[in-house]
Structure formats: C-alpha cells, structure tokens
Motif scaffolding. Structure first.
Motif, PDB file in Angstrom:
ATOM      1  N   GLY A  96       0.800  -1.212   0.000  1.00  0.00           N
ATOM      2  CA  GLY A  96       0.000   0.000   0.000  1.00  0.00           C
ATOM      3  C   GLY A  96       0.836   1.265   0.000  1.00  0.00           C
ATOM      4  N   ALA A  97       0.180   2.343  -0.330  1.00  0.00           N
ATOM      5  CA  ALA A  97       0.827   3.654  -0.282  1.00  0.00           C
ATOM      6  C   ALA A  97       0.786   4.198   1.142  1.00  0.00           C
ATOM      7  CB  ALA A  97       0.130   4.626  -1.227  1.00  0.00           C
ATOM      8  N   ASP A 143       9.336   9.402  -1.481  1.00  0.00           N
ATOM      9  CA  ASP A 143       8.465   8.268  -1.158  1.00  0.00           C
ATOM     10  C   ASP A 143       8.261   7.395  -2.387  1.00  0.00           C
ATOM     11  OD1 ASP A 143       6.482   6.945   0.710  1.00  0.00           O
ATOM     12  OD2 ASP A 143       5.203   7.397  -0.997  1.00  0.00           O
ATOM     13  N   ARG A 144       8.385   6.092  -2.178  1.00  0.00           N
ATOM     14  CA  ARG A 144       8.183   5.145  -3.276  1.00  0.00           C
ATOM     15  C   ARG A 144       7.128   4.096  -2.922  1.00  0.00           C
ATOM     16  NH1 ARG A 144       9.931   8.718  -5.350  1.00  0.00           N
ATOM     17  NH2 ARG A 144      11.738   8.960  -6.705  1.00  0.00           N
ATOM     18  N   SER A 145       6.359   4.349  -1.895  1.00  0.00           N
ATOM     19  CA  SER A 145       5.312   3.395  -1.534  1.00  0.00           C
ATOM     20  C   SER A 145       4.182   3.463  -2.555  1.00  0.00           C
ATOM     21  CB  SER A 145       4.765   3.708  -0.138  1.00  0.00           C
ATOM     22  OG  SER A 145       4.084   4.949  -0.139  1.00  0.00           O
ATOM     23  N   GLY A 146       3.346   2.437  -2.540  1.00  0.00           N
ATOM     24  CA  GLY A 146       2.181   2.435  -3.414  1.00  0.00           C
ATOM     25  C   GLY A 146       2.485   2.133  -4.864  1.00  0.00           C
ATOM     26  N   ALA A 168      -0.222   9.542  -6.361  1.00  0.00           N
ATOM     27  CA  ALA A 168      -0.782  10.154  -7.570  1.00  0.00           C
ATOM     28  C   ALA A 168       0.096   9.890  -8.790  1.00  0.00           C
ATOM     29  CB  ALA A 168      -0.966  11.648  -7.358  1.00  0.00           C
ATOM     30  N   SER A 169       1.411   9.921  -8.624  1.00  0.00           N
ATOM     31  CA  SER A 169       2.291   9.706  -9.778  1.00  0.00           C
ATOM     32  C   SER A 169       2.173   8.285 -10.313  1.00  0.00           C
ATOM     33  CB  SER A 169       3.742  10.010  -9.400  1.00  0.00           C
ATOM     34  OG  SER A 169       4.174   9.174  -8.340  1.00  0.00           O
TER      35      SER A 169
END
Length: 270
Positions: free
Chosen positions: A110-111, A121-124, A145-146
């Motif tokens: 998950g993010a 941040d690289r989560s999600g 979002a990215s």
C-alpha cells in the motif's frame, strides 16, 4: 440496559471477523446516510460505454466492486477488470467474491497516507505496466498520484472518494480529546494530484452520517479502522464503549458525522 448487555455488545464487536469490508453483518444495527453524491453513479460516468480496462485500487474484500458489476449490464462492463488490495487477509476474500465476475485480484504494497508522502516516497507502487488502464477508481484508500498517472492511458480517468482528515464526532462520542485539524482535504488532494501528473476536472465535498443503534458495530468499526481513533483499543477501553451504550439506551442511536470529498482527474498528455 444492564452492564452485562453492554458487555455482550462489546464482546460481539470484538469477535466479529474483520477480513473484508462487510458492513452488512450489522446492517440492522447501524445505518448510514451517504454524502450528497452517489459513488456508483460517479463510477458509471467515469467508465462510460467505452472503457476497456478498469482498476479498483483498494478493493477490500471486493464487496463494493462485486455489487457494482452485478448491477451493470454485461454489455456495458469493461472488458478487463482488475482489483488491487494491500491488506493480505482481504486478498483471498476479494478473490473468492470477484471470481464469478472474472476479476483478477492482485496483492500489492500500500501507499503511505497521502499527507505523509514526501518527494522520496516510493510506496504504493502499482504492479501494472505504463499506460495500461483506462479508468482507476479508488474508494477510501491511500494512493500515490504519480503511480496512478503512470498506469493510466493518456486521457484516462482517475476517480476517488476519500474521508477527510479528523473524525471529531467519533472522538466526542468516546469522550476523547478532539484531533487537530489535519491536511487531508480536497484542496490538498487536488494539489497533490497536479504534482503527480493528473489534471483534476471536478469534485465535491459533503458529509455522511452513521447512526449506531448499539455499540457492537461501533466496537467492530474501531477494530476495522484503527486509524479513525489512533490508540483506541475497544477491549482495553471498553468502559468508554459502555458509556456510549448507556447514552444510546437513554437518548437513542448515536450519530457520527464524517466529511468526505471526491474528485475526477485525467492523465495529462505527455
């Protein structure tokens, strides 16, 4: 209502299974008046009649997606429907429920909460190819979002409904200090979406109201959604739930209001 009965309600809420998001188990003992929009209608409009691939991000136990697919004519369903779930106990629940619809359910990390995400941040991370999805829908789940922009085809649609920060009514109901106003608002989400490569087209803000007719569903909800009241333990803090039950006995159902927002965005052409 005796203390013994209040304790029985609490015990019931503590024993109920938290796999999936099956609120129907307490359907006769809690009721919700939704925000002024209907999420299903927003999804209908986003999917339209020509979306080939739909991704449900944060499907839970597949409850909402299964209901939506069951109510949509077969000739108006996307040819490929995918679902991602981040909480491991929910993945097999969703896979079983959605199998009859031919939905592929994928487990993924998950993010981070959206307001906790930083530049590094690289989560999600979504386990999908670039530009592979026409529509991404997301109901009450954090997202990056990215990553959403990455998997959307140019001109594809992202639709999300979110619970805004802070559940002051719930804190007041439990006689706890109210949380400080947080950052998770429509304005914040719109700015974050723009930074991630999405263009927000429209959105809205509204309130839902949940009425608890006894504390069993409330105890279950506080286990199911522990971030609603951080640090609250329905077993350890049972006395606060007993007090809520006594107020319900005296004055009727306990109402809790939450602010929601939604927005629809598209991937910017690159």
């Amino acid at each position: 209502m005796s203390i013994d009965m209040a304790d029985a309600y609490i015990a019931e809420g503590l024993a109920a299974d938290t796999a999936g998001w099956d609120f129907d188990r307490f359907a006769s003992r809690m009721s919700t008046t939704p925000p002024p929009w209907r999420y299903g209608r927003l999804v209908d409009a986003a999917v339209g009649s020509d979306a080939n691939t739909l991704l449900d991000l944060g499907t839970g136990g597949g409850e909402w997606l299964s209901g939506w697919l069951s109510g949509r004519p077969a000739d108006r369903q996307p040819r490929r429907v995918l679902a991602i779930e981040c909480w491991p106990p929910n993945v097999p629940v969703a896979a079983r429920r959605l199998a009859r619809h031919g939905v592929l359910v994928v487990a993924a990390d998950g993010a981070q909460d959206n307001v906790e995400q930083g530049p590094a941040d690289r989560s999600g991370r979504l386990p999908l190819a670039d530009r592979s999805v026409d529509v991404v829908i997301n109901r009450h789940e954090s997202y990056r979002a990215s990553e959403v922009a990455r998997v959307l085809r140019p001109g594809g649609t992202f639709l999300t409904q979110q619970v805004a920060c802070g559940e002051s009514d719930l804190h007041r109901l439990l006689d706890l200090p109210e949380p400080e106003a947080g950052d998770w608002t429509l304005r914040y989400a719109v700015n974050q979406a723009a930074e991630g490569g999405l263009t927000v087209l429209d959105g809205g803000v509204g309130t839902d109201v949940t009425a608890y007719h006894d504390v069993a569903p409330l105890a279950w909800y506080l286990r199911q959604v522990p971030w609603a009241v951080p640090g609250f333990d329905p077993a350890r803090d049972a006395e606060r739930l007993r007090a809520v039950q006594h107020r319900i006995d005296a004055a009727g159902p306990a109402e809790v209001r939450r602010q929601h927002f939604w927005f629809r965005a598209t991937r910017r052409a690159t």
